[in-house]
Design a protein around this motif. Sequence first.
Motif, PDB file in Angstrom:
ATOM      1  N   PHE A 177      10.097  24.037   7.177  1.00 34.36           N
ATOM      2  CA  PHE A 177       9.656  22.957   6.389  1.00 34.36           C
ATOM      3  C   PHE A 177       9.367  21.635   7.501  1.00 34.36           C
ATOM      4  CE2 PHE A 177      10.645  19.105   3.816  1.00 34.36           C
ATOM      5  CZ  PHE A 177       9.754  19.179   2.835  1.00 34.36           C
ATOM      6  N   PHE A 178      10.240  21.545   8.276  1.00 32.72           N
ATOM      7  CA  PHE A 178      10.033  20.617   9.163  1.00 32.72           C
ATOM      8  C   PHE A 178       8.899  20.727  10.027  1.00 32.72           C
ATOM      9  CE2 PHE A 178      14.815  19.444   9.566  1.00 32.72           C
ATOM     10  CZ  PHE A 178      14.890  18.389   8.826  1.00 32.72           C
ATOM     11  N   LYS A 179       8.528  22.030  10.340  1.00 37.66           N
ATOM     12  CA  LYS A 179       7.311  22.132  11.371  1.00 37.66           C
ATOM     13  C   LYS A 179       6.231  22.308  10.596  1.00 37.66           C
ATOM     14  CE  LYS A 179       6.004  25.940  14.389  1.00 37.66           C
ATOM     15  NZ  LYS A 179       6.366  27.310  14.966  1.00 37.66           N
ATOM     16  N   ALA A 180       6.148  22.922   9.204  1.00 39.16           N
ATOM     17  CA  ALA A 180       4.885  22.827   8.513  1.00 39.16           C
ATOM     18  C   ALA A 180       4.290  21.539   8.139  1.00 39.16           C
ATOM     19  CB  ALA A 180       5.074  23.674   7.303  1.00 39.16           C
ATOM     20  N   ASN A 181       5.120  20.554   7.967  1.00 38.56           N
ATOM     21  CA  ASN A 181       4.822  19.095   7.656  1.00 38.56           C
ATOM     22  C   ASN A 181       4.879  18.242   8.657  1.00 38.56           C
ATOM     23  OD1 ASN A 181       4.540  19.471   4.446  1.00 38.56           O
ATOM     24  ND2 ASN A 181       6.329  20.655   5.074  1.00 38.56           N
ATOM     25  N   ASN A 182       5.303  18.516  10.103  1.00 33.93           N
ATOM     26  CA  ASN A 182       5.395  17.614  11.069  1.00 33.93           C
ATOM     27  C   ASN A 182       6.410  16.752  11.005  1.00 33.93           C
ATOM     28  OD1 ASN A 182       4.489  16.944  13.765  1.00 33.93           O
ATOM     29  ND2 ASN A 182       3.034  15.465  12.645  1.00 33.93           N
ATOM     30  N   LEU A 183       7.414  17.004  10.705  1.00 34.87           N
ATOM     31  CA  LEU A 183       8.784  16.149  10.586  1.00 34.87           C
ATOM     32  C   LEU A 183       9.841  16.147  11.108  1.00 34.87           C
ATOM     33  CD1 LEU A 183       8.814  16.828   6.717  1.00 34.87           C
ATOM     34  CD2 LEU A 183       7.857  14.857   7.456  1.00 34.87           C
ATOM     35  N   PRO A 184      10.234  15.207  11.604  1.00 31.90           N
ATOM     36  CA  PRO A 184      11.665  15.164  12.461  1.00 31.90           C
ATOM     37  C   PRO A 184      12.732  15.798  12.203  1.00 31.90           C
ATOM     38  CG  PRO A 184      11.317  12.939  11.565  1.00 31.90           C
ATOM     39  CD  PRO A 184      10.137  13.742  11.180  1.00 31.90           C
ATOM     40  N   ASP A 185      13.626  16.270  12.833  1.00 35.44           N
ATOM     41  CA  ASP A 185      14.785  16.944  12.549  1.00 35.44           C
ATOM     42  C   ASP A 185      16.073  15.725  12.079  1.00 35.44           C
ATOM     43  OD1 ASP A 185      16.921  18.657  12.282  1.00 35.44           O
ATOM     44  OD2 ASP A 185      17.027  19.372  14.078  1.00 35.44           O
ATOM     45  N   LYS A 186      15.775  15.384  10.827  1.00 43.69           N
ATOM     46  CA  LYS A 186      16.651  14.503  10.464  1.00 43.69           C
ATOM     47  C   LYS A 186      17.040  14.720   8.810  1.00 43.69           C
ATOM     48  CE  LYS A 186      15.663  10.043  11.191  1.00 43.69           C
ATOM     49  NZ  LYS A 186      14.472   8.775  11.582  1.00 43.69           N
ATOM     50  N   PRO A 187      18.323  14.373   8.480  1.00 44.64           N
ATOM     51  CA  PRO A 187      18.395  14.645   7.041  1.00 44.64           C
ATOM     52  C   PRO A 187      17.395  13.766   6.027  1.00 44.64           C
ATOM     53  CG  PRO A 187      20.542  13.847   8.202  1.00 44.64           C
ATOM     54  CD  PRO A 187      19.364  13.743   9.308  1.00 44.64           C
ATOM     55  N   ILE A 188      17.143  14.394   5.008  1.00 44.79           N
ATOM     56  CA  ILE A 188      16.087  14.022   3.956  1.00 44.79           C
ATOM     57  C   ILE A 188      16.979  13.347   2.792  1.00 44.79           C
ATOM     58  CG2 ILE A 188      14.055  14.729   2.656  1.00 44.79           C
ATOM     59  CD1 ILE A 188      13.751  17.115   4.660  1.00 44.79           C
ATOM     60  N   VAL A 189      16.050  12.119   2.319  1.00 42.21           N
ATOM     61  CA  VAL A 189      16.185  11.744   1.030  1.00 42.21           C
ATOM     62  C   VAL A 189      14.920  11.889   0.404  1.00 42.21           C
ATOM     63  CG1 VAL A 189      16.824   9.617  -0.219  1.00 42.21           C
ATOM     64  CG2 VAL A 189      18.071  10.258   1.880  1.00 42.21           C
ATOM     65  N   ALA A 190      14.823  12.511  -0.668  1.00 39.56           N
ATOM     66  CA  ALA A 190      13.584  12.555  -1.547  1.00 39.56           C
ATOM     67  C   ALA A 190      13.389  11.421  -2.175  1.00 39.56           C
ATOM     68  CB  ALA A 190      13.708  13.688  -2.170  1.00 39.56           C
ATOM     69  N   LEU A 191      11.998  10.718  -2.290  1.00 36.21           N
ATOM     70  CA  LEU A 191      11.672   9.613  -2.976  1.00 36.21           C
ATOM     71  C   LEU A 191      10.672  10.321  -4.415  1.00 36.21           C
ATOM     72  CD1 LEU A 191      11.059   6.971  -0.365  1.00 36.21           C
ATOM     73  CD2 LEU A 191      13.007   7.546  -1.601  1.00 36.21           C
TER      74      LEU A 191
END
Length: 382
Positions: A177-191
């Motif tokens: 999920f991180f790789k596909a969306n170019n996201l950092p490796d940090k805990p997620i809070v969904a908005l």
Amino acid sequence: MKYYIIAGEASGDLHASNLVKSLKLNDANAAFRGWGGDLMQQQGVDLVKHYRDLAFMGFAEVIQHLPEILRNIKFCKGDILSYKPDVLILVDYPGFNLRIAKFAKQAGFKIVYYISPQVWAWKSSRVHLIKEVVDKMLVIFPFEKAFYEKYNYPVEFVGHPLLDVISNSPYSSLSDFFKANNLPDKPIVALLPGSRQQEIKNMLPVMSDAAKAFPWLQFIIAGAPSAHKEWYEEFLDHTNISIVYDKTYELLSHSTAALVTSGTATMEAALWGVPEVICYRAKGLAGTISYHLAKRLIGKKLKFIGIVNLVMEREVVTELIQHELTSKNLIEELTKINIDKFYRENILGDYKQLNEKLGGPGASGRAAKSILDFLHKSKLEE
């Protein structure tokens, strides 16, 4: 058989599409026409109008768009008469659907209502109209059956269709999920600020302000498929806020917490096991008037606005409504969810009970079977 289905919102489109899928499994000659969205269309529904063109919320906005709404109602009536369905299936969306139901009953059509209007919250007088014009009511919350019994109107509880949707959702690993969306490796809070422009404008600014207090977390907006990208753009300059589109369930499956606008999304977060804060506020003169009118109408009947809390009959997750929805209060709640292990575990334990109360998977199949049984019985009685 010929089915005409009307769903006026994204959640209705989702549940109607799964109902159509189940009906096709049991009716090889099924044909569908209706009002809804992309998901219904993907299941083979001949789409008359998209719910994007029907999304008016609040008393003031409805009054403002009344001529357009009345034109839509007139057009829908004519389209039903022309199509001549074996059954009209109405999915929530009561302001529009109950008007159509009254017309359809007088015209001699069979009517099934799937996902009851929230008459237990407000406008309980609608129950009398429902008794007159709806041949079969299928409800998705256990307390609704008891509510209708008070009016001597038998309904069928089929369970909540979100349990099916979530159990059948594809799952990705967190690293993918991180790789596909170019996201950092940090805990997620969904908005999840909602899908309408008005909701996003009212809720996302305060959610964004709260995010600044948690630089060690990343806040990811669930971009709604029906929303325009420019509605979100001004909030993407913050270093720890990003957005993913059309991946709400995948996002929730990897989130440690969520800030959610009151509505169906609050149930979705709970069923994914994500501790959440329920948010709602109306802004501007029209919005404030709508809020206070709604509060007067339903405030004495219900202690909560979040469906999670209503089903559990107690506050499982915090609700921050109107003046209570501030960045300070959001920060306080998010801190508790992320740091107070006992607080977090209590929420997750309550979510397990919620799943049990909602009847388990299979709602769409049970609803389809009930509709077909009703139609076959009606044919025999004719």
